[in-house]
Scaffold this active site. Sequence first.
Site, PDB file in Angstrom:
ATOM      1  N   THR A  65       3.420 -74.847 -68.038  1.00 38.28           N
ATOM      2  CA  THR A  65       4.290 -74.286 -67.386  1.00 38.28           C
ATOM      3  C   THR A  65       4.735 -74.572 -65.908  1.00 38.28           C
ATOM      4  O   THR A  65       3.538 -74.310 -65.392  1.00 38.28           O
ATOM      5  CB  THR A  65       4.573 -72.619 -67.861  1.00 38.28           C
ATOM      6  N   GLU A  78       0.141 -66.576 -78.272  1.00 37.98           N
ATOM      7  CA  GLU A  78      -1.175 -66.630 -78.341  1.00 37.98           C
ATOM      8  C   GLU A  78      -1.482 -65.802 -79.917  1.00 37.98           C
ATOM      9  O   GLU A  78      -0.634 -64.857 -80.016  1.00 37.98           O
ATOM     10  CB  GLU A  78      -1.935 -66.035 -77.402  1.00 37.98           C
ATOM     11  N   LEU A 109      11.650 -55.757 -78.346  1.00 31.12           N
ATOM     12  CA  LEU A 109      12.371 -54.608 -78.045  1.00 31.12           C
ATOM     13  C   LEU A 109      11.225 -53.488 -78.374  1.00 31.12           C
ATOM     14  O   LEU A 109      11.673 -52.234 -78.639  1.00 31.12           O
ATOM     15  CB  LEU A 109      13.549 -54.290 -78.703  1.00 31.12           C
ATOM     16  N   ALA A 129       8.768 -50.650 -77.268  1.00 27.56           N
ATOM     17  CA  ALA A 129       8.634 -49.923 -76.195  1.00 27.56           C
ATOM     18  C   ALA A 129       7.076 -49.810 -76.066  1.00 27.56           C
ATOM     19  O   ALA A 129       6.377 -49.777 -77.024  1.00 27.56           O
ATOM     20  CB  ALA A 129       9.283 -48.883 -75.914  1.00 27.56           C
ATOM     21  N   CYS A 144       1.004 -65.759 -69.436  1.00 25.19           N
ATOM     22  CA  CYS A 144       2.369 -66.412 -69.280  1.00 25.19           C
ATOM     23  C   CYS A 144       3.334 -65.311 -68.788  1.00 25.19           C
ATOM     24  O   CYS A 144       3.965 -65.582 -67.583  1.00 25.19           O
ATOM     25  CB  CYS A 144       2.772 -66.863 -70.959  1.00 25.19           C
TER      26      CYS A 144
END
Length: 432
Positions: free
Chosen positions: A116, A145, A240, A242, A250
């Site tokens: 990256t 991963e 999503l 929490a 990354c």
Amino acid sequence: MRVAVVGAGPVGVASAVTAALGGHDVAVVEQRDDRRSCLAEGHLPFHEEALEHAWKALGSSVALRASLRDAESADLVVCCVGTPSLSDGSSDLSQVEGVATEMAGLPPAVFVVRSTVPPGTGTRLGVQLAATGHGYAAHPEFLQEGRALQDSVHPSRIVVGADEPWIHQRVFALYPGLSSPRLAVDIPTAELIKVAANAHLAMRISFINEMAVVAEHFGADIEVVAKGLGMDPRIGPSFLRAGLGYGGSCFPKDVRGLTALSRAVGSELRLLRAVIEVNLQQPVRLVDRLMTRLGSLRDRRVAIWGVAFKPGTDDVRESQAVRVAELLLERGARVVVHDPVVCAPGGLPPHVTWADGAIPALNGADAVVLATEWPEYRTVDPVTAVARMNGMHPLVVDGRNALCEREWVRAGADYQGMGRSQATTQPLGVGV
Ligand code: UGA
């Protein structure tokens, strides 16, 4: 094709296995002797179960080399080396540049960058490589991963950035028979797709964690809120959850890397700064919660369940669990940690004690923090666990909303989730 994959981390090994399964002649180039010996014995130098089986099954059909010069001349040199953060948040590209420099004296090939890198890198390196007869392709990976093999052999999309169609075609030829959507784009576009994908996912996590603060205040349950949000097809349910926030090698690095481009692009990237800020705050919020419930943390015994940055890996890089341990120690607590896979102290503060099981970690503990949602913690019997802990209603802080609140409360624990209403007694979503 003859393919040389440089770097034997999860991305490199997954790329090598995928290329070998695609019928190519593959060599893995890894400079570290310990990593090569490990691979030669059929093991991976990191925890990635399915990938290890696939590697073993390939036997000695994949060659191992110490440098590109020792490898047979290749059609594609696939660069999978690390690009860690520098102290200013920008990416350290020295390893990628090192491989590009090594290519200078080699027969013409296409340099395929899976590492990256920030947008703009390929345009610069491509010019340098073209001068010595090499082509350049930006070919980002989207592996998670813990599921590197699956994501590599069934990618959500195959993105190739290059200046010439023959280069796109050569890189796509790595994947004969794969039906995944293919996107042939220019180099900066491919680079930005990668970092923008990670920044977007990190943004969703910080967003739901911010909503969890609001949920806690008003007695709403963030798990049900996320479920309701995810039912909107424009939003979708993933990323999503929490909790303590994101870690790993990354997301933190890539969001910082993009933010560090603010000066280059002449515009402050404010949204990304907020994403980082919320994430940094999550371990602090959790430790503040312990202070509120326990009073002072001095000499309090706190167990941490899970050290890896997420389940399914032994990676502790930028793990939020490590940050929690540091904060607890700073506030005078005695910290005991357990992880089903991580057992080496590397990356953790020196003053933590290691326990050899989830239950032994709880002996005499005033509180336990679930930091990584390994499945084994869900199957711990709350009654047995609470009996091992200190006090009538020991504190259980579920940093990943992974435990069954009702069972822990019934066992006598003072259960605290992230953005979860204490009043929730129904199973998730029932009757909502
Ligand atoms: C991430 C991306 O998901 C991959 O697509 C990408 O290829 C990879 O980075 C990379 O750039 O190489 P990874 O770092 O393996 O993959 O981990 P994720 O599964 O994405 O989880 C990242 C962190 O976010 C973990 O700490 C996890 O606990 C946290 N998370 C994830 C949440 O807190 N909530 C969620 O809803 C999802």
